[in-house]
Design an enzyme around this catalytic site. Structure first.
Site: not given
Ligand code: IFM
Length: 470
Positions: A190, A374
């Protein structure tokens, strides 16, 4: 139809598939055995042990120790104590039948300030990877999930072009040390969050707030990625190489041309800012209409470096944002009433995932295979009589997996899905209050309790295995 998964303590021996609200339809591509189902974590969010075995400080140690930056003053100093409990955590991962594990390496744990290897830190990740291999679990290692060594931040962090070269050195070290043990390397997690939240609005470490900084930091992050890819290829040719982007769905508040344009600009700022340089070798010019005067300094050849071919792209998706025009060149959020939201206040909107995946497939001719690296949700989960009844998460996961299936049926090449997260953990500026895990963590005792969602996922994965074997 019944299935017996006695090998797993979380199996559903003798349960019928029809009883299981998690079970996808028979024609779902999620039944394919080559579609991986995994769980994800990140170093600073779970490891703790921030002063052990030569680990240096990271920007998140500094930021979370600064009053007012993190809810309730929480820090990652102990977190889930995974640094000490990694072996039993991997047993838990395996008992839940997960086929793949995505974790991140803490840069400050494995390299000293002079760039020399820290043998103890490296051994931690080697042991972890070897154990995963013994268990037959596929390994996905992220090199940078936000814990920049503080000594690099002290020299300008991602605003300093040199950090990109230091990252390539770090990728070189890790891929020489761990080659053959990693199935998929992910350079950055990210970069939008690192650049925008870290340098643009200051909500994340290092806490700087300047639009010009955000675009320059992004450029150096992407450059770091582009420099690392050939290094990883040279040192560990048998692995796949990729990067992970968080993407956002923006929808217009009305059908007016101005609001439709606003939604487009929202997606430019969240998605094209990262994906265009990676997949087209250029920044989207609309970005600089939104943020005039923020063009980063780009040197000759940088964009070619950034657009190095990828073996896969990781997509992180959580929610959509409804927007309207701000009357000028930008957008403002218009929160929708009466929609389902999570503990984060984020709208539950699985169609956004499907639409984005199909949109990327159409927009980028060079789109590599995708993984959903994710997806998940936070809820205020409590253990009652030894159980955590997180039924909102079960429905959430089921609906988002169905969205992935819909995208696959529309022609998108999606190879797997990682739930965020294996464990409740340190949720950055929100500390420990927001619980994203499919396993509950009691932070006083470090006791782990699989939530119902974990059991449902485990049961589904087990039934896939049985079907594959049949
Ligand atoms: O916890 C985070 C993660 O570290 C990166 N993506 C989003 C998740 C939830 O906010």
């Amino acid at each position: 139809m019944t299935y017996d998964t006695a090998a797993s303590p979380h199996s559903a021996a003798q349960a019928t598939l029809d009883d299981d609200p998690f079970t996808p339809p028979q024609d779902s591509s999620l039944w394919r055995r080559d579609f991986l189902l995994g769980a994800a974590t990140a170093s600073y969010q779970i490891e703790g042990a921030v002063h052990e075995d030569g680990r240096l400080a990271s920007i998140w140690d500094t930021f979370s120790a600064t009053p007012g930056k993190v809810l309730a003053g929480d820090t990652g100093a102990v977190a889930c104590d995974h640094y000490h409990r990694w072996a039993s955590d991997l047993d838990l991962l395996a008992s839940l039948n997960f086929e793949a594990y995505r974790f991140s390496i803490a840069w400050p744990r494995v390299m000293d300030a002079a760039g020399r290897p820290n043998a103890k830190g490296i051994a931690f990740y080697r042991n972890l990877l070897e154990r995963l291999k013994e268990k037959g679990i596929r390994t996905f290692a992220t090199l940078y999930h936000w814990d920049l060594p503080q000594h690099l931040e002290d020299r300008g962090g991602w605003l300093n072009r040199d950090t990109a070269y230091r990252f390539a050195d770090y990728a070189d070290l890790m891929s020489r040390e761990l080659h053959g043990l990693v199935d998929g390397w992910m350079t950055l997690n990210e970069p939008w969050c690192s650049a925008y939240l870290g340098y643009g609005n200051g909500h994340h470490a290092p806490g700087l707030a300047n639009g010009r900084y955000a675009t320059q930091a992004m450029h150096h992050l992407l450059l770091a990625h582009g420099l690392a890819i050939p290094v990883l290829r040279a040192n560990d040719p048998g692995s796949a190489k990729g990067i992970v982007a968080n993407v956002g769905r923006g929808t217009p508040d009305s059908s007016s041309a101005a609001d439709v344009r606003a939604a487009h600009l929202f997606e430019v700022q969240h998605n094209a800012w990262i994906l265009d340089p990676l997949l087209k070798g250029e920044y989207p010019q609309d970005l600089f209409e939104l943020w005039p005067g923020t063009e980063p300094l780009v040197l000759e050849g940088d964009l070619r470096t950034i657009a190095a071919p990828l073996d896969f792209l990781g997509i992180n998706y959580y929610f959509r944002t409804n927007v309207k025009s701000d009357g000028g060149h930008g957008f403002v959020e218009v929160p929708l009433e009466g929609v389902e939201r999570t503990q984060m206040g984020w709208e539950v909107y699985p169609d956004g995932l499907r639409d984005l995946l199909i949109g990327f497939h159409r927009e980028y001719p060079d789109l590599p295979p995708l993984y959903i690296t994710e997806n998940g949700m936070a809820s205020n989960d409590r253990v009652i009589d030894g159980e955590v009844d997180d039924r909102q998460r079960i429905a959430f996961l089921k609906r988002h997996l169905a969205a992935v299936d819909a995208a696959i049926k529309a022609g998108v090449d999606v190879r797997g899905y990682f739930v965020w997260s294996l464990l409740d953990n340190f949720e950055w500026a929100f500390g420990y209050e927001r619980r994203f895990g499919v396993v509950h963590v009691d932070y006083d005792t470090q006791r782990r309790t699989p939530k119902r969602s974990a059991e449902r996922l485990a049961r589904f994965i087990a039934s896939r295995r049985e079907r594959g074997a049949a």
